[in-house]
Motif scaffolding. Sequence first.
Motif, PDB file in Angstrom:
ATOM      1  N   LEU A  35      -2.788  18.678 -16.125  1.00 12.61           N
ATOM      2  CA  LEU A  35      -3.510  20.199 -15.568  1.00 12.61           C
ATOM      3  C   LEU A  35      -2.369  21.351 -14.929  1.00 12.61           C
ATOM      4  CD1 LEU A  35      -6.614  19.834 -13.199  1.00 12.61           C
ATOM      5  CD2 LEU A  35      -6.228  20.342 -15.877  1.00 12.61           C
ATOM      6  N   TYR A  36      -1.281  20.728 -14.027  1.00  8.30           N
ATOM      7  CA  TYR A  36      -0.012  21.794 -14.204  1.00  8.30           C
ATOM      8  C   TYR A  36       1.036  22.171 -15.181  1.00  8.30           C
ATOM      9  CZ  TYR A  36      -0.719  21.426  -8.987  1.00  8.30           C
ATOM     10  OH  TYR A  36      -1.376  21.106  -7.504  1.00  8.30           O
ATOM     11  N   GLN A  37       1.338  21.153 -15.690  1.00  3.17           N
ATOM     12  CA  GLN A  37       1.854  20.857 -17.433  1.00  3.17           C
ATOM     13  C   GLN A  37       1.130  22.076 -17.879  1.00  3.17           C
ATOM     14  OE1 GLN A  37       1.717  16.638 -18.276  1.00  3.17           O
ATOM     15  NE2 GLN A  37       4.089  17.710 -20.070  1.00  3.17           N
ATOM     16  N   ALA A  38       0.174  22.745 -18.125  1.00  5.47           N
ATOM     17  CA  ALA A  38      -1.043  23.169 -19.067  1.00  5.47           C
ATOM     18  C   ALA A  38      -0.544  24.943 -18.564  1.00  5.47           C
ATOM     19  CB  ALA A  38      -2.792  22.184 -19.452  1.00  5.47           C
ATOM     20  N   LYS A  39      -0.969  24.321 -16.928  1.00  5.06           N
ATOM     21  CA  LYS A  39      -0.908  25.749 -16.146  1.00  5.06           C
ATOM     22  C   LYS A  39       1.097  26.706 -16.337  1.00  5.06           C
ATOM     23  CE  LYS A  39      -1.457  27.918 -11.382  1.00  5.06           C
ATOM     24  NZ  LYS A  39      -2.038  27.313 -10.428  1.00  5.06           N
ATOM     25  N   PHE A  40       1.559  25.690 -16.494  1.00  2.00           N
ATOM     26  CA  PHE A  40       3.192  26.238 -16.084  1.00  2.00           C
ATOM     27  C   PHE A  40       3.667  26.259 -17.534  1.00  2.00           C
ATOM     28  CE2 PHE A  40       2.195  24.981 -11.949  1.00  2.00           C
ATOM     29  CZ  PHE A  40       2.045  26.458 -11.111  1.00  2.00           C
ATOM     30  N   THR A  96       1.860  28.458  -7.160  1.00  2.00           N
ATOM     31  CA  THR A  96       1.997  29.811  -8.436  1.00  2.00           C
ATOM     32  C   THR A  96       3.186  29.728  -9.798  1.00  2.00           C
ATOM     33  OG1 THR A  96       3.300  31.815  -7.086  1.00  2.00           O
ATOM     34  CG2 THR A  96       0.495  31.292  -7.491  1.00  2.00           C
ATOM     35  N   ARG A 163     -12.686  23.357  -8.831  1.00  2.00           N
ATOM     36  CA  ARG A 163     -11.448  24.039  -8.547  1.00  2.00           C
ATOM     37  C   ARG A 163     -10.120  22.341  -8.303  1.00  2.00           C
ATOM     38  NH1 ARG A 163     -10.569  28.915  -4.691  1.00  2.00           N
ATOM     39  NH2 ARG A 163      -9.085  29.147  -5.517  1.00  2.00           N
ATOM     40  N   LEU A 165      -7.126  22.032  -9.044  1.00  2.00           N
ATOM     41  CA  LEU A 165      -5.942  21.832  -8.683  1.00  2.00           C
ATOM     42  C   LEU A 165      -5.658  22.538  -7.242  1.00  2.00           C
ATOM     43  CD1 LEU A 165      -3.682  23.812 -11.368  1.00  2.00           C
ATOM     44  CD2 LEU A 165      -4.136  21.193 -10.529  1.00  2.00           C
ATOM     45  N   TYR A 166      -7.195  22.485  -6.185  1.00  2.00           N
ATOM     46  CA  TYR A 166      -7.301  23.418  -5.095  1.00  2.00           C
ATOM     47  C   TYR A 166      -7.903  22.021  -4.171  1.00  2.00           C
ATOM     48  CZ  TYR A 166      -5.234  27.441  -7.203  1.00  2.00           C
ATOM     49  OH  TYR A 166      -5.167  28.184  -7.935  1.00  2.00           O
TER      50      TYR A 166
END
Length: 401
Positions: A35-40, A96, A163, A165-166
């Motif tokens: 998910l972090y790969q897709a986000k960043f 972020t 959510r 990632l939170y």
Amino acid sequence: MSGGDRRGWRQCLLSGAVFAVCMAGTTLPTPLYGLYQAKFGFSELTVTVVYAVYAFGVIGVLLLAGNASDIVGRRPVLLCGLGFSAASAVCFLCATALGWLYAGRLLSGLSAGLFTGAATAYVMELAPSSGTSRATFVATAANMGGLGCGPLLAGVLAQYAARPLYLPFAVHLALVAASAAVLLRLPETVRERRPLSTVRPRRPALPPQVRAVFGPAAIASFVGFALFGVFTSVSPAFLSQSLDVDDRAVSGLVVALAFFSSTAGQLAVGRVGVARALPLGCACLLAGLALLAGALRWDLLSLVVLSALVGGGGQGLAFRGGLSVVAGASPDDRRAAVISTLFVVAYAGISLPVIGVGVLTGPIGLEGAGLVFIACMAVLVAVAAVYLLRQPERREGVRAR
């Protein structure tokens, strides 16, 4: 059982729960890296570097302040560790940009470095004096069980709750707050405390009588922790890309199985015996690596699961067996420094090979990089196993001990 013993076991279990909460935080991001790969928008190499930053934090604490709890007390060090764990969760909650992930993983490593030795000692010191073996079980289960619960909790919440990632980090932050409240109600076990200014860095040390047994123990520890590193950093990507397993709960469960199996392997040392634990652990590590190679070659989820079970069990056997052998061979006044050196080697295994896999993923793909990793680790374990088989007299010495 007397009232004092009941109180001691209650305190032992509560401190074990605090230990588990802290260690769970260190593996919480495992099923979320996709998910972090897709986000960043970062690469697989960046995933492995983000993961490995944790190990650098652990090693730094072991070298600079590994004996702090012996000097200032268990509770201050553990409270500091919980503070780092909370700060790590906040970094992930506020993430972020990629830098937040690096900061979160570093803080997570600092918390684990402070907890690993101090919490193990604290759990055993709070237990009744007649229950050393059971207290060791509590400490082992809290450490490896906590590491296994992290990806399992995050995977389930990310898959079935909002959510992703939170929420896992918000839940962990609440658990850390509850753990701090519990810790403040537990007694201090270090009688003679000194100021923080008396804490001094400890250099890795190997007395001459330890060097012969340290080699195979260090190699097996390095490989076992490297196997964990690969499972916790890149196995979710392999499950998703090669096996089309996008269920994050399943990814978290696969990683958790490796840690739970390690707990079982460590507990089996009591029945297997210290003399047999290290060579048997090496054999299981080889089998686990072979199963992982088969999983990469034929894209089979069943082999990934078997690799986690067999390799995790081998890691537990080899690490506890090696730790026992090294500790037994060390002089009393150098034992802590020697054990710290073994942990430094083990945590180097979590970082360096994993980054190597990330570097190779670009040119030869994830499966190819995994096979190169497996080949290198298999050679190392085989060297350790051959050495052990050629030293029957040394094994007899351990058995006599």
